[in-house]
Design an enzyme around this catalytic site. Sequence first.
Site, PDB file in Angstrom:
ATOM      1  N   LYS A  55     -55.137   0.636 -15.785  1.00 14.63           N
ATOM      2  CA  LYS A  55     -54.660   2.051 -16.346  1.00 14.63           C
ATOM      3  C   LYS A  55     -55.898   3.459 -15.843  1.00 14.63           C
ATOM      4  CE  LYS A  55     -51.536   1.265 -18.638  1.00 14.63           C
ATOM      5  NZ  LYS A  55     -51.083   0.739 -17.758  1.00 14.63           N
ATOM      6  N   THR A  58     -53.155   3.966 -10.452  1.00 15.03           N
ATOM      7  CA  THR A  58     -52.603   2.840  -9.789  1.00 15.03           C
ATOM      8  C   THR A  58     -50.957   3.091  -9.390  1.00 15.03           C
ATOM      9  OG1 THR A  58     -53.615   1.112 -11.585  1.00 15.03           O
ATOM     10  CG2 THR A  58     -52.852   0.357  -9.273  1.00 15.03           C
ATOM     11  N   THR A  59     -50.232   3.435 -10.127  1.00 14.52           N
ATOM     12  CA  THR A  59     -49.240   3.158 -10.216  1.00 14.52           C
ATOM     13  C   THR A  59     -48.486   4.477  -9.361  1.00 14.52           C
ATOM     14  OG1 THR A  59     -48.763   2.274 -12.432  1.00 14.52           O
ATOM     15  CG2 THR A  59     -46.474   3.484 -11.848  1.00 14.52           C
ATOM     16  N   TRP A  60     -49.188   5.843 -10.422  1.00 18.30           N
ATOM     17  CA  TRP A  60     -48.968   7.389  -9.275  1.00 18.30           C
ATOM     18  C   TRP A  60     -49.189   6.998  -7.781  1.00 18.30           C
ATOM     19  CZ3 TRP A  60     -52.582  12.063 -10.960  1.00 18.30           C
ATOM     20  CH2 TRP A  60     -52.105  12.312 -10.478  1.00 18.30           C
ATOM     21  N   HIS A 120     -57.084  -4.375  -8.497  1.00 20.31           N
ATOM     22  CA  HIS A 120     -57.536  -4.120  -9.199  1.00 20.31           C
ATOM     23  C   HIS A 120     -59.152  -4.965  -9.392  1.00 20.31           C
ATOM     24  CE1 HIS A 120     -55.091  -2.417 -11.903  1.00 20.31           C
ATOM     25  NE2 HIS A 120     -54.446  -2.834 -12.326  1.00 20.31           N
ATOM     26  N   ARG A 146     -60.889   7.161 -13.435  1.00 17.79           N
ATOM     27  CA  ARG A 146     -59.661   8.249 -14.206  1.00 17.79           C
ATOM     28  C   ARG A 146     -60.735   8.469 -16.033  1.00 17.79           C
ATOM     29  NH1 ARG A 146     -54.508   7.002 -17.537  1.00 17.79           N
ATOM     30  NH2 ARG A 146     -54.424   9.072 -18.011  1.00 17.79           N
ATOM     31  N   ARG A 276     -46.427   6.695 -19.659  1.00 20.29           N
ATOM     32  CA  ARG A 276     -46.609   7.369 -21.057  1.00 20.29           C
ATOM     33  C   ARG A 276     -46.650   8.907 -21.175  1.00 20.29           C
ATOM     34  NH1 ARG A 276     -50.215   7.959 -25.037  1.00 20.29           N
ATOM     35  NH2 ARG A 276     -51.883   7.798 -22.805  1.00 20.29           N
ATOM     36  N   GLY A 278     -49.071  10.627 -18.651  1.00 20.25           N
ATOM     37  CA  GLY A 278     -49.644  11.066 -17.971  1.00 20.25           C
ATOM     38  C   GLY A 278     -50.328  12.132 -18.296  1.00 20.25           C
TER      39      GLY A 278
HETATM   40  N1  PPS Z   1     -46.297   9.588 -11.396  1.00 20.50           N
HETATM   41  C1  PPS Z   1     -47.128  10.209 -11.995  1.00 20.50           C
HETATM   42  N2  PPS Z   1     -48.585  11.013 -12.716  1.00 20.50           N
HETATM   43  C2  PPS Z   1     -49.487  10.502 -13.508  1.00 20.50           C
HETATM   44  N3  PPS Z   1     -49.944   9.905 -14.074  1.00 20.50           N
HETATM   45  C3  PPS Z   1     -48.711   8.799 -13.807  1.00 20.50           C
HETATM   46  C4  PPS Z   1     -47.931   9.065 -13.290  1.00 20.50           C
HETATM   47  N4  PPS Z   1     -47.610   7.779 -13.515  1.00 20.50           N
HETATM   48  C5  PPS Z   1     -48.042   7.131 -13.700  1.00 20.50           C
HETATM   49  N5  PPS Z   1     -49.075   7.663 -14.889  1.00 20.50           N
HETATM   50  C6  PPS Z   1     -49.805   7.183 -16.236  1.00 20.50           C
HETATM   51  O1  PPS Z   1     -50.752   6.351 -15.039  1.00 20.50           O
HETATM   52  C7  PPS Z   1     -51.398   5.453 -16.417  1.00 20.50           C
HETATM   53  C8  PPS Z   1     -51.102   4.007 -15.849  1.00 20.50           C
HETATM   54  O2  PPS Z   1     -51.976   3.642 -15.259  1.00 20.50           O
HETATM   55  P1  PPS Z   1     -51.703   2.224 -14.345  1.00 20.50           P
HETATM   56  O3  PPS Z   1     -50.531   3.114 -13.159  1.00 20.50           O
HETATM   57  O4  PPS Z   1     -53.471   2.367 -13.011  1.00 20.50           O
HETATM   58  O5  PPS Z   1     -52.235   1.275 -14.676  1.00 20.50           O
HETATM   59  S1  PPS Z   1     -51.516  -0.407 -14.104  1.00 20.50           S
HETATM   60  O6  PPS Z   1     -53.213  -0.504 -13.836  1.00 20.50           O
HETATM   61  O7  PPS Z   1     -50.605  -0.655 -13.039  1.00 20.50           O
HETATM   62  O8  PPS Z   1     -50.967  -1.453 -15.597  1.00 20.50           O
HETATM   63  C9  PPS Z   1     -50.553   6.098 -17.893  1.00 20.50           C
HETATM   64  O9  PPS Z   1     -51.125   6.361 -18.214  1.00 20.50           O
HETATM   65  P2  PPS Z   1     -51.007   7.450 -19.705  1.00 20.50           P
HETATM   66  O10 PPS Z   1     -49.968   8.098 -20.095  1.00 20.50           O
HETATM   67  O11 PPS Z   1     -52.214   8.032 -20.069  1.00 20.50           O
HETATM   68  O12 PPS Z   1     -50.868   5.962 -20.981  1.00 20.50           O
HETATM   69  C10 PPS Z   1     -49.855   6.034 -16.797  1.00 20.50           C
HETATM   70  O13 PPS Z   1     -49.026   7.462 -17.719  1.00 20.50           O
END
Ligand code: PPS
Length: 310
Positions: A55, A58-60, A120, A146, A276, A278
């Site tokens: 969290k 990662t996805t970003w 992770h 983060r 969620r 972001g």
């Molecule tokens: N493109 C982009 N830009 C900015 N932020 C983003 C993006 N994509 C995912 N998110 C936010 O990243 C949070 C998810 O964390 P992870 O991607 O690390 O999750 S995981 O570990 O892969 O399960 C989660 O944060 P929160 O919104 O605070 O819950 C996501 O909303």
Amino acid sequence: MDLLLTLPKEKNTFGADIFRYNGFWFPEVPLHGMIESGKHFQPRQNDVFLVTAPKSGTTWLKGIMYTLLNREIHHPQDPYHPLLTQTPHQLVPFHELLKRSEYNSVSNSPDSSSRIFGSHMPTVSLPKSVIEDSESLNCKMVYLCRDIKDTFVSSFHFLKQNLEPSNNCMENLFDLYIRGVSPGGPVWDHIMGYWKESLERPNKVLFMRYEDMKSKPHFQLRRLAFFLGKPFSEEEENSGMLDQIISLCSFDNMRNLEVNKSDTTKLGIKNHTFYRSGQVGDWKNYLTAEMAGKLDQITQEKFRASGLSL
Ligand SMILES: Nc1ncnc2c1ncn2[C@@H]1O[C@H](COP(=O)(O)OS(=O)(=O)O)[C@@H](OP(=O)(O)O)[C@H]1O
């Protein structure tokens, strides 16, 4: 698996077992993958690992790294860009969720012999081969961290959306989290391991922060591209390539793609729950002053004297 029977374990908020291995807590599936990869993973020339505590964004960063490294094959404005039809987690799989037989079939880099993995894993659980051969093989690691308050709040929502617990599980989750009992936890030790690595081997480990990516995306993108040995050319800079990558991988764009709105991952996680709010600082909407103060206090204690601030 016999080893699991010997490890300290606790129940997470949802009643599932979580195990402590090498000082870090993990659910069974990724733990099994970590142990297997420790034994069997063979790194290749130029392999790249994107490592995070869950969290942390990662996805970003998976989307950004994929786009960055593949930009000569798939221009970020290509209407058929793979990120438009596959999730970042499909394009850049988690290393510890792959079976031994699957490492070799990962093909997500223009240099067909190298691969990009997400992970992770804490430093102590990285396959020895990655550490020992990293100089000769030029393997690199990018670590993204983060603000821990936002990381915690993001974990809470992610679990809630996927596991639908009864009512409010935040307090229980918080108690476990501050004791380090969360996937990849203690999150502070996870971060500190890579912070130290990045100081000791700056050409092998790049340390990044979610908040910096938000506030200075162009600067961070240049830093990442340079570190990965693919700096932007003057032509790319002038053609708006950085803006195009930032825009393709932006929260709003990714969240609204059909592939990210529907379906689930192999583990049954709903794809839309990776997106969620972001935002930076969303913790203010969920944590009491006491909870925020507690997380800050632990962070200060753990990072004191390290030179790291979050
Ligand atoms: N493109 C982009 N830009 C900015 N932020 C983003 C993006 N994509 C995912 N998110 C936010 O990243 C949070 C998810 O964390 P992870 O991607 O690390 O999750 S995981 O570990 O892969 O399960 C989660 O944060 P929160 O919104 O605070 O819950 C996501 O909303």
